[in-house]
Write an enzyme that holds these catalytic residues in place. Structure first.
Site, PDB file in Angstrom:
ATOM      1  N   MET B 104      40.333  39.292  36.044  1.00  0.00           N
ATOM      2  CA  MET B 104      41.675  38.587  36.689  1.00  0.00           C
ATOM      3  C   MET B 104      43.018  38.925  36.220  1.00  0.00           C
ATOM      4  O   MET B 104      43.571  38.304  35.153  1.00  0.00           O
ATOM      5  CB  MET B 104      41.370  37.083  36.413  1.00  0.00           C
ATOM      6  CG  MET B 104      39.720  36.672  36.827  1.00  0.00           C
ATOM      7  SD  MET B 104      39.367  35.093  36.677  1.00  0.00           S
ATOM      8  CE  MET B 104      39.337  34.621  34.876  1.00  0.00           C
ATOM      9  N   ASP B 105      43.523  40.118  36.582  1.00  0.00           N
ATOM     10  CA  ASP B 105      44.674  40.549  36.115  1.00  0.00           C
ATOM     11  C   ASP B 105      45.907  40.285  36.975  1.00  0.00           C
ATOM     12  O   ASP B 105      45.784  40.197  38.270  1.00  0.00           O
ATOM     13  CB  ASP B 105      44.410  42.297  35.858  1.00  0.00           C
ATOM     14  CG  ASP B 105      45.681  42.784  35.117  1.00  0.00           C
ATOM     15  OD1 ASP B 105      45.633  43.966  35.259  1.00  0.00           O
ATOM     16  OD2 ASP B 105      46.201  41.861  34.271  1.00  0.00           O
ATOM     17  N   GLY B 106      46.915  39.996  36.270  1.00  0.00           N
ATOM     18  CA  GLY B 106      48.201  39.668  37.022  1.00  0.00           C
ATOM     19  C   GLY B 106      48.865  38.206  37.210  1.00  0.00           C
ATOM     20  O   GLY B 106      49.774  38.240  37.855  1.00  0.00           O
ATOM     21  N   ARG B 274      39.030  44.543  39.914  1.00  0.00           N
ATOM     22  CA  ARG B 274      40.184  44.339  39.145  1.00  0.00           C
ATOM     23  C   ARG B 274      41.335  44.207  39.850  1.00  0.00           C
ATOM     24  O   ARG B 274      41.707  45.026  40.732  1.00  0.00           O
ATOM     25  CB  ARG B 274      40.286  45.278  38.021  1.00  0.00           C
ATOM     26  CG  ARG B 274      41.525  45.161  37.222  1.00  0.00           C
ATOM     27  CD  ARG B 274      41.801  46.066  36.323  1.00  0.00           C
ATOM     28  NE  ARG B 274      43.037  45.431  35.308  1.00  0.00           N
ATOM     29  CZ  ARG B 274      42.904  46.020  33.942  1.00  0.00           C
ATOM     30  NH1 ARG B 274      41.815  46.480  33.337  1.00  0.00           N
ATOM     31  NH2 ARG B 274      43.884  45.447  33.252  1.00  0.00           N
ATOM     32  N   SER B 275      42.081  43.058  39.874  1.00  0.00           N
ATOM     33  CA  SER B 275      43.178  42.959  40.663  1.00  0.00           C
ATOM     34  C   SER B 275      44.194  43.440  40.119  1.00  0.00           C
ATOM     35  O   SER B 275      44.526  43.872  38.960  1.00  0.00           O
ATOM     36  CB  SER B 275      43.347  41.174  40.835  1.00  0.00           C
ATOM     37  OG  SER B 275      43.400  40.416  39.494  1.00  0.00           O
TER      38      SER B 275
END
Lengths: 290, 330
Positions: B104-106, B274-275
């Site tokens: 949960m990137d960003g 992967r965001s």
């Protein structure tokens, strides 16, 4: 409702995308918005850094999963063995270019443990190809001062190939600046299992204590201990597949991944530069905030 | 309806009339079409004064509360759910993944992009996570793993780490609420990681949730917190060493390490998403994702939506037959 509409549009565009265009697109990010140089062949003796790249930001270790030889041969109307020959030639050119650009270590996934499941004729052809190429390139490696290491299980490979591997490693072990690592009969899980066994053995011999086992110690027991930089900065996988396929699992923890739709024998200089430009445009944070 | 002398509708007048319940106004049952007409007719005046439309939208929001018996919001949700079910029926005609993993990137970049205060990005990220879990479980995906907090993240600024721990505590406790998604879908929750690195409160809350959901079996949520894959592997190797200390070292097999992995409670992920467009694993599930399909949409995590999930599954379905053929070769 808007999200649902966009889903249906996604479904439609997926159908268009898969029928007309290549499945995945390599991400291209250019510095200075300049075009990549045209040309499909490497320039012998070139040492200048191509436009769009910064020499000081070159990765130290580049790994490659050379996927697509068989599909390339099929499209060209050639035999699978010819596809692998073209792939081997491409690897030598790729490694040469990387070294000229200042990249110190190149790892290539030549043969996976899972590849033993392929047809016996293809497997024998690959083993024979590895032997022929290594033997014929020993002088080249020596003249270019490239150290060659082979990592993998190596228990199932023919004796003759094993002999050639040892000969090549011995003939090139003194070179320090350029390192070509070939993974033959390799799997990331096998590598970790091998390290585990090594630690248990040392523990049984009283050489280490269980409480001393940490990530640093563990990394020193992996097969990539032959290099000072076991973790690649960049992994390239060709042919459009977006998977690691059990290559260097531990070592890829923070590696930037680059997936290209191009088949390996077609992965020429321009494609290499694309991959490196993409790498240099990325912000590597290693879990922290910069 | 009230009209101005120049025949333009006044949104404020209409709203007031609806609220006061003038007899000449339509019943709530026919409200939708009337509101549509209202909104359309207000558009010209909206161009000169956007507040009119804002007022109508505010009224729609008010009227969708429970006090008004049902509400447009509920209706829209029903329509949305039905459409989603149709879409999922279409997707289900092909192979579906059993296990999805998310990095949960960003979140922070999202907050910066929107000019929000620090911490808001992570809250927005949590909402996105709940939506994504809902979609996954509606689709019939049994296992979902999320990378909530890495051991490397402890090296961030102490204020940020504390803020994340506080948010995690709040959200972990909320999983025990009766209205939570855990109860709605019968989720068994695992917290995977070096939980000893967490503060006592967060660890206790995590253990309470694991205990409370231990009997659930429909679907599984694995939350990786204070986790990284190399740590998981080393711990598994240590446990294997202890198990096999008195035996022939050559008899140690892959399965001995695997069964000591914390993630052994779930099969390997079929897809890792992967965001934020970054294409790296960041020390997440290195052992388990050797053959997983990787997907990295450009959307920041709070912007992730159903369309990204659909795209990932379509990707998966496209390469599924090829992967099955390769598995048979092993």
């Amino acid at each position: 409702m808007l999200s649902l509409l966009s889903c249906f549009l996604s479904l439609l565009s997926f159908l268009v995308h898969s029928c007309i265009r290549p499945w995945t697109q390599a991400k291209i990010s250019l510095k200075d918005e300049k075009e990549i140089d045209e040309g499909t062949s490497y320039v012998a003796g070139e040492e200048e850094t191509p436009k769009g790249l910064l020499r000081e930001q070159m990765p130290r270790h580049v790994a490659v999963i050379m996927d697509g030889n068989r599909r390339w041969a099929e499209r060209a109307g050639l035999l699978t063995s010819q596809g692998h020959e073209a792939g081997a030639e491409r690897l030598i050119e790729f490694a040469e270019l990387c070294f000229k650009l200042g990249i110190e270590t190149v790892s290539a996934f030549a043969f996976s443990t899972e590849n033993w499941g392929r047809h016996k004729i293809e497997v024998n052809c690959l083993m024979s190809l590895f032997q022929r190429y290594l033997k014929s390139k020993i002088h080249f490696f020596q003249s270019e001062e490239i150290r060659v290491s082979v990592i993998g299980n190596l228990e199932k490979i023919p004796e003759s190939l094993l002999g050639t591997i040892k000969e090549t490693e011995e003939a090139t072990k003194r070179y320090k600046k350029k390192h070509l690592i070939l993974a033959i009969d390799y799997s990331g899980r096998f590598d970790i299992l091998h390290a585990c066994k090594s630690i248990v053995k040392k523990s049984q011999q009283g050489l280490i204590r269980e409480e001393d086992v940490d990530q640093t110690l563990f990394e020193r027991e992996l097969l990539t201990k032959c290099t000072e930089f076991p973790s690649p900065d960049l992994l390239i996988r060709t042919s459009g597949e977006q998977r690691i396929s059990n290559f260097l699992l531990w070592q890829l923890a923070y590696t930037e991944l680059f997936f290209s739709p191009v088949l390996w024998p077609d992965f020429d200089k321009d494609r290499v530069i694309e991959a490196l430009v993409s790498y240099q445009s990325r912000e590597r944070r290693f879990g922290c905030r910069i | 309806m009230c009209r101005r002398e120049n025949n333009d509708l006044s949104g404020n007048d209409v709203v007031q009339s609806f609220i006061t319940g003038s007899g000449s106004f339509p019943t709530f049952a026919s409200l939708n079409s009337q509101l549509r007409i209202l909104v359309l007719s207000l558009l010209p005046s909206t161009i000169s004064d956007p507040k009119n439309l804002g007022t109508v939208l505010h009224f729609i929001y008010l009227s969708s509360g429970e006090g008004m018996g049902g509400g447009i919001r509920q209706l829209l949700e029903q329509v949305h759910r039905l459409s989603r079910r149709c879409l999922f029926r279409v997707l289900s005609m092909g192979p579906l993944p059993t296990h999805l993993a998310f990095i949960m990137d960003g979140n922070r970049r999202y907050a910066k992009k929107r000019g929000l205060e620090d911490g808001s990005g992570h809250k927005a990220g949590f909402s996105a996570l709940m939506s994504m879990l809902q979609y996954c479980y509606e689709l019939g995906i049994k296992y979902v793993t999320v990378y909530a907090f890495s051991i490397d993240n402890f090296r961030r600024k102490p204020e940020e780490v504390q803020s994340l721990m506080d948010l995690m505590l709040e959200k972990i406790k909320s999983l025990l609420d009766k209205e939570s998604i855990v109860h709605e879908y019968g989720i068994r929750v695992y917290f995977i990681g070096n939980l000893g690195l967490l503060n006592d409160q967060v660890r206790a809350a995590a253990e309470e949730v694991m205990k409370a959901t231990a009997k659930n079996s429909r679907v599984v949520l694995l939350v990786c917190v204070a986790y990284n894959s190399t740590d998981e592997i080393v711990q598994a190797v240590k446990r294997s060493c202890v198990d096999k200390a008195d035996r022939d070292v050559e008899r140690i097999q892959l399965v001995d390490i695997e069964e000591n992995m914390q993630m052994s409670v779930a099969p390997e992920p079929d897809i890792l998403i992967r965001s934020s467009g970054e294409t790296r694993l960041s020390n997440f599930l290195l052992w388990q994702t050797g053959n997983s399909q990787l997907f990295s949409p450009d959307a920041l995590w709070p912007e992730i939506g159903l369309r990204h999930l659909v795209w990932a599954i379509l990707n998966f379905q496209r390469s599924h037959s090829y992967l099955e053929k390769k598995k048979k070769q092993l």
